[in-house]
Design an enzyme around this catalytic site. Structure first.
Site, PDB file in Angstrom:
ATOM      1  N   GLU A  70      11.934  -0.279   5.271  1.00 50.14           N
ATOM      2  CA  GLU A  70      12.918  -1.362   5.141  1.00 50.14           C
ATOM      3  C   GLU A  70      12.274  -2.749   5.052  1.00 50.14           C
ATOM      4  O   GLU A  70      12.840  -3.656   4.446  1.00 50.14           O
ATOM      5  CB  GLU A  70      13.891  -1.334   6.324  1.00 50.14           C
ATOM      6  N   LEU A  93       6.579   3.069   1.751  1.00 55.07           N
ATOM      7  CA  LEU A  93       7.487   1.921   1.856  1.00 55.07           C
ATOM      8  C   LEU A  93       8.622   2.166   2.850  1.00 55.07           C
ATOM      9  O   LEU A  93       9.112   3.276   2.996  1.00 55.07           O
ATOM     10  CB  LEU A  93       8.054   1.584   0.473  1.00 55.07           C
ATOM     11  N   LYS A 137       5.101 -10.491   8.762  1.00 56.75           N
ATOM     12  CA  LYS A 137       4.597  -9.478   9.707  1.00 56.75           C
ATOM     13  C   LYS A 137       3.067  -9.569   9.823  1.00 56.75           C
ATOM     14  O   LYS A 137       2.514  -9.440  10.910  1.00 56.75           O
ATOM     15  CB  LYS A 137       5.033  -8.097   9.200  1.00 56.75           C
ATOM     16  N   MET A 172       0.835  -1.203   0.000  1.00 58.88           N
ATOM     17  CA  MET A 172       0.000   0.000   0.000  1.00 58.88           C
ATOM     18  C   MET A 172       0.868   1.250   0.000  1.00 58.88           C
ATOM     19  O   MET A 172       0.380   2.352   0.310  1.00 58.88           O
ATOM     20  CB  MET A 172      -0.938  -0.011   1.214  1.00 58.88           C
ATOM     21  N   HIS A 215       9.409  -3.495   3.515  1.00 59.46           N
ATOM     22  CA  HIS A 215       9.031  -3.668   2.106  1.00 59.46           C
ATOM     23  C   HIS A 215      10.284  -3.892   1.253  1.00 59.46           C
ATOM     24  O   HIS A 215      10.276  -4.697   0.317  1.00 59.46           O
ATOM     25  CB  HIS A 215       8.300  -2.424   1.594  1.00 59.46           C
ATOM     26  N   GLY A 220       4.723 -10.568   3.503  1.00 59.31           N
ATOM     27  CA  GLY A 220       5.506 -10.524   4.737  1.00 59.31           C
ATOM     28  C   GLY A 220       4.903 -11.372   5.842  1.00 59.31           C
ATOM     29  O   GLY A 220       3.677 -11.436   5.997  1.00 59.31           O
TER      30      GLY A 220
END
Ligand code: AMP
Length: 284
Positions: free
Chosen positions: A27, A25, A150, A22, A29, A148
Site C-alpha cells: 500500500e 509492492l 519512509k 524494488m 508503494h 517515500g
C-alpha cells in the site's frame, strides 16, 4: 499498461513521472504510484507514471538480505495497473549494468554519510542507491520522480544528488503509509518473526513519544527507553535537522529517526519532531 524491460520503449513515450521501487509492492508503494499518476496528469507528461521494479544488487551490503528479497512481479504489475501506472519498467541486470560499460557512480552527497545514521550500519548502501537512481533516470528520462518519506535519509540524499548534479528532474515526496497498529509498511515486514510483531509497533510509538518531548535530548532519551523496554535492538534513535541530518538547530524543522532490528529484519522509520499537533498547540 505496458510491462517492459526496454528503456527505448519507455523513452519513446515521452517524459514521464518515475516511481523507482524494488518490487514486492504494498500500500505504501501504491500511494506513491497514485501520486505519480496524478502528477503526470497535472503536468501533461505524455509518458504517464512509470514504475521501475529492479532489485538493485549494488545497494545491498548483506548478501542474505539480497538473496531473500521477495520477487512478486505478477502481483506487482496488477497493483501498478490498479494504482494508475501507465507502464512498468522491469529491466534485466545487464540493462542497468552493461558489463562492457558500467555506469558511473555519481559523487555521494554529504548527507549520505552523516555519522550515526544509515552509513554507519549499511556502509556503501547510498553509493548503490545513487548509482541505480541516476542510471534509472538516464534510462527513463523522467521530468519528475516520487520517493517515500519512509526512507527519510534516502529522500534527502536523492534531493541533494539532483541539486548537486543539476538534474532536470523534480523530486517529489510522499508520506509514509502505515499498518493499522502504526508499523510503517515495508516489503520486509513479512519476515518479522510472529513473536516480534508486537514489539515492532514500539518503533512508531517511540517516534510519537519523541514528538511530545520538549527538547531533542529528551526525545532521544524517551525513544531509547521505550525501545529498550520493548526489547527492540536499536541501531539509532536520534533527532536531527530534517534536511541536513546534522545536529538539530533552533528554528529549523527536525526529524526523529529510528533504525532497529527484530530478529533477522532491519526496520527504519521516522516522524517530524516535534509532533505537528504539539508544535501547532505551542504556536497557538
Ligand atoms: P523500496 O521498494 O522499498 O525500495 O521503496 C520504493 C519507494 O517506496 C521508496 O521511495 C520508498 O521510500 C517508498 N516506500 C516504501 N515503503 C513506504 C511506505 N510505507 N510509505 C510510503 N512510501 C514507502
Amino acid at each position: 499498461m505496458l510491462l517492459t524491460g526496454s528503456p527505448e520503449a519507455i523513452q519513446s513515450r515521452g517524459p514521464c513521472v518515475l516511481v523507482p521501487t524494488m518490487g514486492a509492492l504494498h500500500e505504501g508503494h501504491k500511494a506513491l504510484i497514485r501520486q505519480g499518476a496524478d502528477l503526470a496528469e497535472a503536468q501533461n507528461a505524455p509518458g504517464g507514471c512509470v514504475v521501475t521494479i529492479f532489485v538493485n544488487p549494488t545497494q545491498f551490503n548483506d548478501p542474505a538480505d539480497f538473496a531473500r528479497y521477495p520477487k512478486t512481479l505478477e502481483a506487482d504489475a496488477q497493483l501498478c495497473r490498479e494504482a494508475g501506472a501507465a507502464a512498468v519498467f522491469a529491466p534485466e541486470v545487464g540493462t542497468v549494468y552493461p558489463p562492457n560499460e558500467p555506469p558511473p557512480v555519481p559523487p555521494l552527497p554529504e548527507v549520505a554519510t552523516r555519522p550515526g545514521l544509515e552509513d554507519a550500519f549499511r556502509p556503501g548502501h547510498f553509493a548503490g542507491v545513487c548509482q541505480v537512481v541516476h542510471r534509472l533516470f538516464d534510462l527513463c528520462k523522467p521530468s519528475a520522480a516520487v520517493f517515500g518519506e519512509k526512507d527519510w535519509q534516502q529522500l534527502q540524499v536523492i534531493r541533494a544528488m539532483a541539486r548537486e548534479q543539476n538534474l532536470p528532474i523534480e523530486i517529489v515526496s510522499s508520506p509514509t503509509i502505515r499498518e493499522p497498529d502504526g508499523l510503517a509498511r515495508s516489503s520486509r515486514n513479512r519476515f518479522i518473526p510472529e513473536a516480534d510483531r508486537r514489539a515492532a509497533t514500539a518503533i512508531s510509538q517511540a517516534l510519537h513519544l519523541a514528538g511530545e518531548q520538549r527538547s531533542p535530548a529528551e526525545a532521544e532519551t524517551a525513544m531509547n527507553r521505550h525501545l529498550q523496554a520493548a526489547s527492540v535492538a536499536v541501531e539509532y534513535a536520534v533527532v536531527r535537522d530534517a534536511q541536513t541530518l546534522l545536529a538539530p538547530a533552533a528554528d529549523r524543522p527536525c526529524r526523529s529517526l529510528i533504525a532497529a532490528r527484530l530478529g533477522p529484519v532491519r526496520l527504519i522509520d521516522n516522524m517530524p519532531w516535534p509532533d505537528a499537533s504539539r508544535s501547532s498547540a505551542s504556536a497557538g
